[in-house]
Design an enzyme around this catalytic site. Structure first.
Site, PDB file in Angstrom:
ATOM      1  CG  HIS A  17      -1.878   1.027   1.389  1.00 22.87           C
ATOM      2  ND1 HIS A  17      -2.154   1.650   2.583  1.00 22.87           N
ATOM      3  CD2 HIS A  17      -2.727   1.582   0.489  1.00 22.87           C
ATOM      4  CE1 HIS A  17      -3.122   2.527   2.429  1.00 22.87           C
ATOM      5  NE2 HIS A  17      -3.493   2.515   1.165  1.00 22.87           N
TER       6      HIS A  17
ATOM      7  CG  HIS B 135      -3.449   9.341   0.493  1.00 24.17           C
ATOM      8  ND1 HIS B 135      -4.226  10.088   1.353  1.00 24.17           N
ATOM      9  CD2 HIS B 135      -4.107   8.177   0.316  1.00 24.17           C
ATOM     10  CE1 HIS B 135      -5.296   9.391   1.682  1.00 24.17           C
ATOM     11  NE2 HIS B 135      -5.243   8.220   1.070  1.00 24.17           N
TER      12      HIS B 135
HETATM   13  O1  G3P Z   1      -6.397   1.706  -3.300  1.00 20.76           O
HETATM   14  C1  G3P Z   1      -6.789   1.254  -2.059  1.00 20.76           C
HETATM   15  C2  G3P Z   1      -6.526   2.239  -0.964  1.00 20.76           C
HETATM   16  O2  G3P Z   1      -5.292   2.880  -1.202  1.00 20.76           O
HETATM   17  C3  G3P Z   1      -7.607   3.259  -0.875  1.00 20.76           C
HETATM   18  O3  G3P Z   1      -7.468   4.087   0.241  1.00 20.76           O
HETATM   19  O4  G3P Z   1      -7.004   6.274   1.232  1.00 20.76           O
HETATM   20  O5  G3P Z   1      -5.241   4.551   1.192  1.00 20.76           O
HETATM   21  O6  G3P Z   1      -5.890   5.675  -0.907  1.00 20.76           O
HETATM   22  P1  G3P Z   1      -6.356   5.195   0.441  1.00 20.76           P
HETATM   23 MG    MG Z   2      -4.695   4.607  -2.338  1.00 22.90          MG
END
Ligand code: G3P
Ligand code: MG
Length: 241
Positions: free
Chosen positions: A11, A53
């Protein structure tokens, strides 16, 4: 096209172990044996795709305000590492061009989350799809995902070759139909609302079922038993759990 993405997807790069969405985070994840990565993509004011992000720069850089109103010439000189740790002082924000070089060198499988600031969905979806058409060279095409149907629609309209995934914070019964209408190959749903029936409903329509952000071994086991096709995680060690 067969589904080319690995089950485990780190992630925001490996965004806990190193500053999220920087090339340092991908280097750390690659060194740990990952080749699947999620990250968040938006466009600078002059149309350069880069990783961030939040809408704003404060949390993860020494900049201020919206990222999308600055040119890449300004963004590229920000410090996106000091907030994380002394090890990463001076780490710059990543451009998609920089990440594409790593993807080619290391045969990465990327999930690029289209992360438009308010009002930017069409611009980001179309802009990223066009940029990829002109520049992408790695063997595995990036999977473009978004919470914003408008961004997915624009990406498909700009260049239909890129595989798409619909992101959901909450499962709903219309999700398979919505994903198919957007030409998506997959739904990526927050883990809490994803159950065996939801995964079966996606599979029945020929869609892949992925989940974010899964950081507990028990949740991995539950979703594996339900037939999940891929997991986005902050925990590089969970593969071995
Ligand atoms: O793509 C999945 C996840 O990254 C979505 O949440 O807020 O971490 O971008 P966020
Ligand atoms: Mg994301």
């Amino acid at each position: 096209m067969a589904w080319p993405y690995p089950f485990w997807i780190a992630h925001r790069g490996a965004g806990k172990q190193a500053p999220e969405n920087t090339l340092a985070a991908f280097r750390v994840g690659h060194a740990a044996g990952f080749r699947g990565f999620e990250c968040d993509v938006q466009l600078s004011a002059d149309g350069v795709p880069f990783l961030l992000h939040d809408d704003t720069l404060e949390r993860t850089t020494n900049g201020q305000g919206l990222g999308c109103v600055l040119d890449w010439a300004v963004l590229q000189h920000l410090d996106a590492g000091s907030w994380h740790s002394a090890t990463h002082v001076g780490e710059p924000p990543a451009s998609l061009a920089g990440l594409a070089e790593l993807a080619s060198a290391w045969n990465l499988a990327l999930n690029l989350e289209l992360k438009p600031s308010p009002g930017q969905a069409e611009r980001v979806g179309a802009g990223v799809a066009r940029w990829l058409r002109a520049h992408w060279q790695a063997p595995c095409p990036p999977l473009l995902s978004s919470f914003e149907p408008e961004a997915l629609h624009a990406a498909h309209a700009a260049d239909a070759q890129w595989p798409l995934a619909l992101l959901l914070e909450q499962w709903h019964a219309n999700a398979p139909a919505q994903a198919l209408a957007l030409h998506a190959r997959a739904v990526v749903c927050h883990h809490a609302s994803l159950d065996p029936a939801a995964i079966a409903a996606l599979h029945a329509q020929g869609l892949k079922a992925l989940s974010y952000t899964v950081n507990e071994a028990a949740e991995v086991q539950r979703l594996r038993a339900a037939g999940i096709d891929g997991l986005i995680t902050d925990r590089l060690d969970l593969r071995d759990a």
